[in-house]
Design a protein around this motif. Sequence first.
Motif, PDB file in Angstrom:
ATOM      1  N   PRO A  58       0.806  -1.230   0.000  1.00 26.47           N
ATOM      2  CA  PRO A  58       0.000   0.000   0.000  1.00 26.47           C
ATOM      3  C   PRO A  58       0.837   1.277   0.000  1.00 26.47           C
ATOM      4  O   PRO A  58       0.510   2.241  -0.677  1.00 26.47           O
ATOM      5  N   HIS A  59       1.906   1.272   0.770  1.00 25.41           N
ATOM      6  CA  HIS A  59       2.852   2.398   0.791  1.00 25.41           C
ATOM      7  C   HIS A  59       4.242   1.847   0.538  1.00 25.41           C
ATOM      8  O   HIS A  59       4.602   0.806   1.103  1.00 25.41           O
ATOM      9  N   PRO A  60       4.996   2.394  -0.383  1.00 19.61           N
ATOM     10  CA  PRO A  60       4.832   3.701  -1.030  1.00 19.61           C
ATOM     11  C   PRO A  60       4.099   3.676  -2.371  1.00 19.61           C
ATOM     12  O   PRO A  60       4.150   4.670  -3.097  1.00 19.61           O
ATOM     13  N   THR A  61       3.451   2.516  -2.734  1.00 21.78           N
ATOM     14  CA  THR A  61       2.727   2.486  -4.010  1.00 21.78           C
ATOM     15  C   THR A  61       1.760   3.662  -4.082  1.00 21.78           C
ATOM     16  O   THR A  61       1.653   4.328  -5.112  1.00 21.78           O
ATOM     17  N   PHE A  62       1.034   3.905  -3.000  1.00 23.26           N
ATOM     18  CA  PHE A  62       0.234   5.119  -2.872  1.00 23.26           C
ATOM     19  C   PHE A  62       0.874   6.016  -1.819  1.00 23.26           C
ATOM     20  O   PHE A  62       1.330   5.540  -0.791  1.00 23.26           O
ATOM     21  N   GLY A  63       0.899   7.281  -2.117  1.00 24.34           N
ATOM     22  CA  GLY A  63       1.399   8.253  -1.147  1.00 24.34           C
ATOM     23  C   GLY A  63       2.819   8.676  -1.371  1.00 24.34           C
ATOM     24  O   GLY A  63       3.150   9.853  -1.174  1.00 24.34           O
ATOM     25  N   GLY A  64       3.700   7.730  -1.772  1.00 20.15           N
ATOM     26  CA  GLY A  64       5.099   8.067  -2.000  1.00 20.15           C
ATOM     27  C   GLY A  64       5.688   8.825  -0.823  1.00 20.15           C
ATOM     28  O   GLY A  64       5.542   8.416   0.343  1.00 20.15           O
ATOM     29  N   THR A  65       6.315   9.952  -1.106  1.00 18.69           N
ATOM     30  CA  THR A  65       6.887  10.786  -0.049  1.00 18.69           C
ATOM     31  C   THR A  65       5.885  11.812   0.478  1.00 18.69           C
ATOM     32  O   THR A  65       6.194  12.563   1.401  1.00 18.69           O
ATOM     33  N   ILE A 254      -8.379   4.335  -1.902  1.00 23.77           N
ATOM     34  CA  ILE A 254      -7.257   5.261  -1.675  1.00 23.77           C
ATOM     35  C   ILE A 254      -7.227   6.370  -2.718  1.00 23.77           C
ATOM     36  O   ILE A 254      -7.101   7.556  -2.391  1.00 23.77           O
ATOM     37  N   ALA A 255      -7.327   6.000  -4.005  1.00 26.34           N
ATOM     38  CA  ALA A 255      -7.183   6.991  -5.070  1.00 26.34           C
ATOM     39  C   ALA A 255      -8.301   8.019  -5.042  1.00 26.34           C
ATOM     40  O   ALA A 255      -8.134   9.139  -5.522  1.00 26.34           O
ATOM     41  N   LEU A 256      -9.465   7.644  -4.490  1.00 26.77           N
ATOM     42  CA  LEU A 256     -10.573   8.586  -4.409  1.00 26.77           C
ATOM     43  C   LEU A 256     -10.508   9.404  -3.126  1.00 26.77           C
ATOM     44  O   LEU A 256     -10.723  10.612  -3.147  1.00 26.77           O
ATOM     45  N   ALA A 257     -10.215   8.744  -2.013  1.00 28.07           N
ATOM     46  CA  ALA A 257     -10.169   9.461  -0.741  1.00 28.07           C
ATOM     47  C   ALA A 257      -9.042  10.486  -0.716  1.00 28.07           C
ATOM     48  O   ALA A 257      -9.194  11.578  -0.149  1.00 28.07           O
ATOM     49  N   ARG A 258      -7.917  10.143  -1.349  1.00 32.70           N
ATOM     50  CA  ARG A 258      -6.768  11.052  -1.374  1.00 32.70           C
ATOM     51  C   ARG A 258      -6.245  11.173  -2.813  1.00 32.70           C
ATOM     52  O   ARG A 258      -5.179  10.656  -3.154  1.00 32.70           O
ATOM     53  N   PRO A 259      -6.997  11.842  -3.687  1.00 32.63           N
ATOM     54  CA  PRO A 259      -6.629  11.891  -5.106  1.00 32.63           C
ATOM     55  C   PRO A 259      -5.330  12.626  -5.388  1.00 32.63           C
ATOM     56  O   PRO A 259      -4.751  12.452  -6.469  1.00 32.63           O
ATOM     57  N   ASP A 260      -4.859  13.435  -4.437  1.00 34.50           N
ATOM     58  CA  ASP A 260      -3.624  14.190  -4.655  1.00 34.50           C
ATOM     59  C   ASP A 260      -2.381  13.390  -4.298  1.00 34.50           C
ATOM     60  O   ASP A 260      -1.259  13.814  -4.606  1.00 34.50           O
ATOM     61  N   TRP A 261      -2.556  12.238  -3.641  1.00 36.21           N
ATOM     62  CA  TRP A 261      -1.401  11.399  -3.348  1.00 36.21           C
ATOM     63  C   TRP A 261      -0.850  10.803  -4.642  1.00 36.21           C
ATOM     64  O   TRP A 261      -1.615  10.354  -5.504  1.00 36.21           O
TER      65      TRP A 261
END
Length: 320
Positions: A58-65, A254-261
């Motif tokens: 899940p991380h860092p695939t989503f969220g990165g830094t 994830i992509a919808l709840a935090r689209p800017d990640w």
Amino acid sequence: MLTRRLVLGAGLAAAGPLLPARAAAPFRGGQNAGWYRFRLGAFECTVLSDGALDLGPPHPTFGGTAATAAEVEAVLRDARLPTGTLPGQINCLVVNTGREIVLLDAGLGPSALFGPGAGTIGQALAASGIAAAEVDVVAFTHAHGDHAWGIADAQGRDVFPNARFLMTGADLDFWTAESGLSLPEPLRSLVAGTRDVVLPRRARFTTLAPNGEVVSGIRAVPTPGHTLGHVSFVVESQGQALLVMGDVANHSVIALARPDWPFGFDADPALASQTRRRTLDMAATDRVQVLGYHFPFPGLGHVENRGQGFAFLPTPWRWG
């Protein structure tokens, strides 16, 4: 005082003595061939499952830094999802317009690149009653393996022998260029895999404009960022519309709840985030139905504004 324990106990007592245990039944395993059919105006649409894939941790695939592992896990935990894995689906769409049969994205095919669970589009196609030879057009949102490699089987033979192929020039050029074989991994392997399936069929590929028409009733809309030539598709008939998003959003939570990640497979993370928020906002504002390529099968639903992002509302399954 009436409690759940007392009610359950009374129910068991009323049921009488327990019957002798039966012999253990063997587990059969496996799943049914995944296809789901629905009408969109005058069009008949069929979602085909090419199976499942593993998107990575899940991380860092989503969220990165831009986010911590704890923040990503919190989003998953709030949705009652596992926090240690990131499974995804592969949802391809067949649209029968009454004149042509169009496939939007072709799945991963026989490759085990994202785990052993993919490559089932052929089974789903046959089970749905559609012959691969009947497919007239295959149009791609982009050239990543899990969208494009399904046009060839394990021996490199045509899966869709009578189809013509449509892909944006930006993706077609980048993912088939010989110079891509000098890129670092994993890009090198992705380019090599796309070259293996596209180049033997290059004469059957036509360049698709980012806002071009696939066939009457299906048009591309530019949604760059995941790849530079990434497009989504709008399918419209008799006042009904469906937005086939491709990889604009790669996880239904994830992509919808935090689209800017940022998402780890995006070529241009900043552009992809802008595209994701713009596309999801449009879908929510216009109340248009969407198809998420990696969302839980069959991936159909609506988007609503929620908090700092969005939420996915699955379309109820319709029988018949």
